[in-house]
Design a protein around this motif. Structure first.
Motif, short mmCIF file in Angstrom:
data_model
loop_
_atom_site.label_atom_id
_atom_site.label_comp_id
_atom_site.label_asym_id
_atom_site.label_seq_id
_atom_site.Cartn_x
_atom_site.Cartn_y
_atom_site.Cartn_z
N THR A 143 -46.50 -17.28 61.44
CA THR A 143 -47.33 -16.47 62.32
C THR A 143 -48.52 -15.94 61.54
N VAL A 144 -49.71 -16.14 62.10
CA VAL A 144 -50.94 -15.64 61.47
C VAL A 144 -51.68 -14.76 62.46
N LYS A 145 -52.57 -13.94 61.93
CA LYS A 145 -53.41 -13.10 62.77
C LYS A 145 -54.71 -13.84 63.09
N VAL A 153 -48.53 -20.97 64.11
CA VAL A 153 -49.25 -22.16 63.67
C VAL A 153 -48.31 -22.97 62.77
N MET A 154 -48.76 -24.15 62.38
CA MET A 154 -47.96 -24.96 61.46
C MET A 154 -48.83 -25.61 60.39
N SER A 168 -53.43 -28.71 59.34
CA SER A 168 -53.31 -27.35 59.87
C SER A 168 -53.36 -27.47 61.39
N ILE A 169 -52.28 -27.03 62.05
CA ILE A 169 -52.14 -27.29 63.48
C ILE A 169 -51.98 -25.97 64.23
N PHE A 194 -58.49 -22.74 57.15
CA PHE A 194 -58.85 -23.11 58.52
C PHE A 194 -58.53 -22.01 59.53
N TYR A 195 -57.35 -21.42 59.47
CA TYR A 195 -56.98 -20.43 60.48
C TYR A 195 -57.88 -19.20 60.44
N ASN A 196 -58.43 -18.91 59.25
CA ASN A 196 -59.34 -17.77 59.13
C ASN A 196 -60.65 -18.01 59.86
N LYS A 197 -60.92 -19.28 60.20
CA LYS A 197 -62.17 -19.61 60.87
C LYS A 197 -62.05 -19.63 62.39
N ILE A 198 -60.81 -19.49 62.89
CA ILE A 198 -60.58 -19.49 64.34
C ILE A 198 -60.69 -18.08 64.88
N TYR A 199 -61.30 -17.93 66.05
CA TYR A 199 -61.36 -16.61 66.68
C TYR A 199 -61.18 -16.76 68.19
#
Length: 202
Positions: A143-145, A153-154, A168-169, A194-199
């Motif tokens: 789980t990410v923020k 995510v996975m 990164s999915i 990658f997840y840090n770039k999603i908003y």
């Protein structure tokens, strides 16, 4: 390559008959991709551009040959929403981001357990990469923020002889669709960030 300015992402044309007739494509502008339909956006590294039709064709042909999944048909059906690609001369620098969509009955989608979807996807990836000669596989469902909210995510890694392929999915429900945002890269740092770039869009 397509210029990274004011570009609609590759996908179904809005005036075409499509199984995704109610789907609206996202927009790529100033190194950002945003999809109001999915309610997400993400920042794109400047080395990546929206794939041209020829690059997208090359990507789906390569992916189809590796996985056995007919991604070319997904593109024709409008289910492959976009691809951001970097196709350098050196294959070891290849990175791509592709989004695919699957229409699911709303009653099923609402209660769909994303962790179980990730687990099933990882099992398929194990088989796929084993067929490519990879011998070690690792998955991390976590789980990410994202924009302050928890999202499952996975991270997936396939390795052989010290070389690794990273994925990164991120799954997200949008309308009646389950969208899979998948980054594939040989660069661990790219995968880790990658997840840090999603908003999330407001």
């Amino acid at each position: 390559q397509t210029k990274a300015h004011d570009t609609e992402a590759s996908g179904p044309k809005e005036d075409e008959a499509s199984v995704l007739a109610d789907y609206k494509r996202g927009v790529y502008k100033n190194n950002k991709y945003e999809s109001k339909f999915l309610g997400i956006g993400f920042n794109i590294d400047k080395s990546l551009t929206v794939a041209t039709e020829e690059e997208l064709k090359q990507l789906v042909e390569l992916t189809s040959g590796v996985t056995g999944v007919d991604y070319e048909q997904l593109v024709k059906d409008g289910k492959a929403e976009l691809a951001f690609v970097n196709l350098p001369v050196s294959a070891d620098g290849t990175t791509n981001i592709i989004i695919t969509l699957e229409k699911i009955d709303p009653s099923i989608l609402k209660s769909l357990d994303l962790e179980s979807v990730y687990t099933q996807s990882a099992a398929l990836l194990d088989q796929t990469y084993a067929g490519m000669g990879f011998t070690e596989f690792d998955r991390n469902i976590k789980t990410v923020k994202i924009s302050g909210a928890d999202h499952v995510v996975m991270d997936y890694v396939a390795s052989v002889s010290g070389a690794s392929m990273y994925q990164s999915i991120f799954l997200i429900k949008g309308g009646d669709y389950l969208a899979t945002v998948c980054l594939t890269t040989l660069d661990k740092a790219v995968a880790d960030s990658f997840y840090n770039k999603i908003y999330l869009l407001q």
